[in-house]
Write a protein that holds these residues in place. Structure first.
Motif, mmCIF file in Angstrom:
data_model
loop_
_atom_site.group_PDB
_atom_site.id
_atom_site.type_symbol
_atom_site.label_atom_id
_atom_site.label_comp_id
_atom_site.label_asym_id
_atom_site.label_seq_id
_atom_site.Cartn_x
_atom_site.Cartn_y
_atom_site.Cartn_z
ATOM 1 N N VAL A 197 -24.743 11.933 -22.434
ATOM 2 C CA VAL A 197 -25.947 11.431 -21.561
ATOM 3 C C VAL A 197 -25.986 10.068 -22.121
ATOM 4 O O VAL A 197 -25.831 9.724 -22.992
ATOM 5 C CB VAL A 197 -27.292 12.001 -22.185
ATOM 6 N N GLY A 198 -25.836 9.233 -21.275
ATOM 7 C CA GLY A 198 -25.891 7.525 -21.373
ATOM 8 C C GLY A 198 -24.685 6.994 -21.151
ATOM 9 O O GLY A 198 -24.657 5.821 -21.031
ATOM 10 N N TYR A 199 -23.449 7.809 -20.873
ATOM 11 C CA TYR A 199 -22.244 6.877 -20.779
ATOM 12 C C TYR A 199 -22.271 6.091 -19.490
ATOM 13 O O TYR A 199 -21.727 4.989 -19.293
ATOM 14 C CB TYR A 199 -20.913 8.007 -20.740
ATOM 15 N N LEU A 200 -22.840 6.994 -18.301
ATOM 16 C CA LEU A 200 -22.951 6.326 -16.855
ATOM 17 C C LEU A 200 -24.286 6.485 -16.684
ATOM 18 O O LEU A 200 -24.895 7.467 -16.684
ATOM 19 C CB LEU A 200 -22.161 7.031 -15.914
ATOM 20 N N PRO A 201 -24.820 5.488 -15.934
ATOM 21 C CA PRO A 201 -26.241 5.339 -15.457
ATOM 22 C C PRO A 201 -26.447 6.164 -14.286
ATOM 23 O O PRO A 201 -25.460 6.466 -13.654
ATOM 24 C CB PRO A 201 -26.466 3.779 -15.399
ATOM 25 N N LEU A 202 -27.526 6.808 -14.211
ATOM 26 C CA LEU A 202 -27.889 7.639 -12.983
ATOM 27 C C LEU A 202 -28.735 6.807 -12.020
ATOM 28 O O LEU A 202 -29.563 6.063 -12.296
ATOM 29 C CB LEU A 202 -28.439 8.631 -13.497
ATOM 30 N N ASP A 203 -28.480 7.444 -10.598
ATOM 31 C CA ASP A 203 -29.353 6.788 -9.692
ATOM 32 C C ASP A 203 -30.839 7.538 -9.586
ATOM 33 O O ASP A 203 -30.765 8.701 -10.296
ATOM 34 C CB ASP A 203 -28.945 6.513 -8.513
ATOM 35 N N ARG A 204 -31.602 7.130 -8.906
ATOM 36 C CA ARG A 204 -32.834 8.136 -9.012
ATOM 37 C C ARG A 204 -32.979 9.140 -8.650
ATOM 38 O O ARG A 204 -33.317 10.266 -9.117
ATOM 39 C CB ARG A 204 -34.011 7.068 -8.097
ATOM 40 N N ALA A 205 -32.096 9.560 -7.302
ATOM 41 C CA ALA A 205 -31.844 10.933 -7.131
ATOM 42 C C ALA A 205 -31.312 11.705 -8.018
ATOM 43 O O ALA A 205 -31.787 12.890 -8.182
ATOM 44 C CB ALA A 205 -31.008 10.911 -5.781
ATOM 45 N N GLU A 206 -30.492 11.221 -8.644
ATOM 46 C CA GLU A 206 -29.729 12.161 -9.806
ATOM 47 C C GLU A 206 -30.633 12.278 -11.014
ATOM 48 O O GLU A 206 -30.665 13.502 -11.611
ATOM 49 C CB GLU A 206 -28.430 11.102 -10.229
ATOM 50 N N ALA A 207 -31.269 11.218 -11.378
ATOM 51 C CA ALA A 207 -32.369 11.272 -12.553
ATOM 52 C C ALA A 207 -33.334 12.320 -12.138
ATOM 53 O O ALA A 207 -33.736 13.402 -12.830
ATOM 54 C CB ALA A 207 -32.933 9.912 -12.522
ATOM 55 N N ASN A 208 -33.749 12.565 -10.538
ATOM 56 C CA ASN A 208 -34.623 13.572 -10.331
ATOM 57 C C ASN A 208 -33.982 14.727 -10.462
ATOM 58 O O ASN A 208 -34.807 15.717 -10.893
ATOM 59 C CB ASN A 208 -34.817 13.319 -8.964
ATOM 60 N N MET A 209 -32.630 14.925 -10.237
ATOM 61 C CA MET A 209 -32.211 16.559 -10.390
ATOM 62 C C MET A 209 -31.964 16.867 -11.834
ATOM 63 O O MET A 209 -32.508 18.015 -12.249
ATOM 64 C CB MET A 209 -30.722 16.329 -9.821
ATOM 65 N N VAL A 210 -31.927 16.003 -12.748
ATOM 66 C CA VAL A 210 -31.901 16.102 -14.146
ATOM 67 C C VAL A 210 -33.214 16.483 -14.536
ATOM 68 O O VAL A 210 -33.638 17.590 -15.430
ATOM 69 C CB VAL A 210 -31.361 14.941 -15.137
ATOM 70 N N PHE A 211 -34.281 15.611 -14.055
ATOM 71 C CA PHE A 211 -35.675 16.153 -14.423
ATOM 72 C C PHE A 211 -35.808 17.524 -13.977
ATOM 73 O O PHE A 211 -36.734 18.394 -14.879
ATOM 74 C CB PHE A 211 -36.647 15.234 -13.706
#
Ligand code: ADP
Ligand code: MG
Length: 256
Positions: free
Chosen positions: A172-186
């Protein structure tokens, strides 16, 4: 034992799926004879051998499907190389209490300090103990969820990540995520919350996650859940990857 009986036992054992017994019935009977085992002792030996073999087969297959990059164990971890790491805490985690408590583990620190290795070690131990495990990089996880979403299979793919008793999310943290991706992780974190353990490794501290996840609100929502019931293991020390290079440079063992 008469040939007739042992043939029949092999036949029945085969139909019952007792594959080890099929191959070893004569040896086991001979062993029972030499060791003068009683009826219960013989039955016990027979079931133990069968179960032992079945267990090791399950372990091997589960490891193959686990996605783990290697299968190292805690014995191979050189604690002397990482003096600031709390060895007792790691050994405590290796007792796997965290899985029954459905709590999480965060391994935090710079590259090369052994975060992934400890995550793997814990996953291998969990697998050996009979828990289901799965290892994925965050990158891969997000890529697969995105691809699944594009083909209308998001929920099915998400379910695959909800199933294992222990899910390792590496890097976690090597590549930044965009909002849609962060939402999937959430969604993943909130669905697994208090249902199954997650082991994450990250080169970023929790306070930096806002920028990793590209969204402070989502980062807060994730951090509200993940670190709750979470053992944080910080590894701050030298990179093990550079160890051999150090030896080359100094011409000797840097530890002596
Ligand atoms: P990180 O995930 O923190 O970047 P890794 O776990 O990938 O680091 O470690 C890099 C390599 O060094 C791996 O092959 C790992 O098995 C090995 N390694 C790291 N720390 C140790 C250690 N203390 N003892 C033995 N091997 C180690
Ligand atoms: Mg790593």
């Amino acid at each position: 034992m008469s040939e007739l009986i042992s043939t029949r036992i092999r036949d029945h054992a085969g139909k019952l799926g007792l594959t080890h017994l099929v191959e070893t019935v004569d040896q086991l009977a001979a062993r029972a004879e030499t060791e003068q085992l009683g009826y219960l002792g013989f039955l016990d030996l027979l079931l133990e051998e069968e179960l032992g073999l079945r267990e090791s087969r399950r372990f091997r297959n589960a490891l193959k499907l686990s996605g783990l990059p290697h299968h190292k164990t805690l014995d191979g971890f050189d604690f002397a190389f990482q003096p600031d790491l709390d060895a007792r805490k790691v050994r405590d985690l290796a007792t796997l209490d965290f899985i029954d408590k459905r709590s999480n583990i965060a391994l935090l620190g710079p590259p090369g300090v052994g975060k992934t290795m400890i995550a793997v070690v814990l996953a291998v131990a969990a697998c050996q103990a009979g828990y289901s495990i799965y290892f994925t990089s965050l990158d891969d996880l997000v890529r697969r969820l995105r691809a699944a979403e594009a083909t209308g299979r998001f929920n099915r793919q998400l379910a695959a990540y909800l199933r294992p008793g222990v899910l390792v999310v590496d890097g976690v943290g090597y590549l930044p995520l965009d909002r849609a991706e962060a939402n999937m992780v959430f969604q993943l974190v909130s669905r697994r919350y208090e249902r199954g353990s997650v082991i994450i490794t990250s080169n970023k501290s929790f306070t930096e996650w806002g920028s990793v996840l590209g969204d402070d609100v989502l980062a807060t929502a994730i951090l509200d859940r993940l670190p709750h019931h979470c053992d944080v293991v910080s590894i701050n020390g030298p990179s093990y990857r550079l160890k051999d290079r150090l030896i080359l440079v100094t011409g000797g063992d840097p530890m002596t």
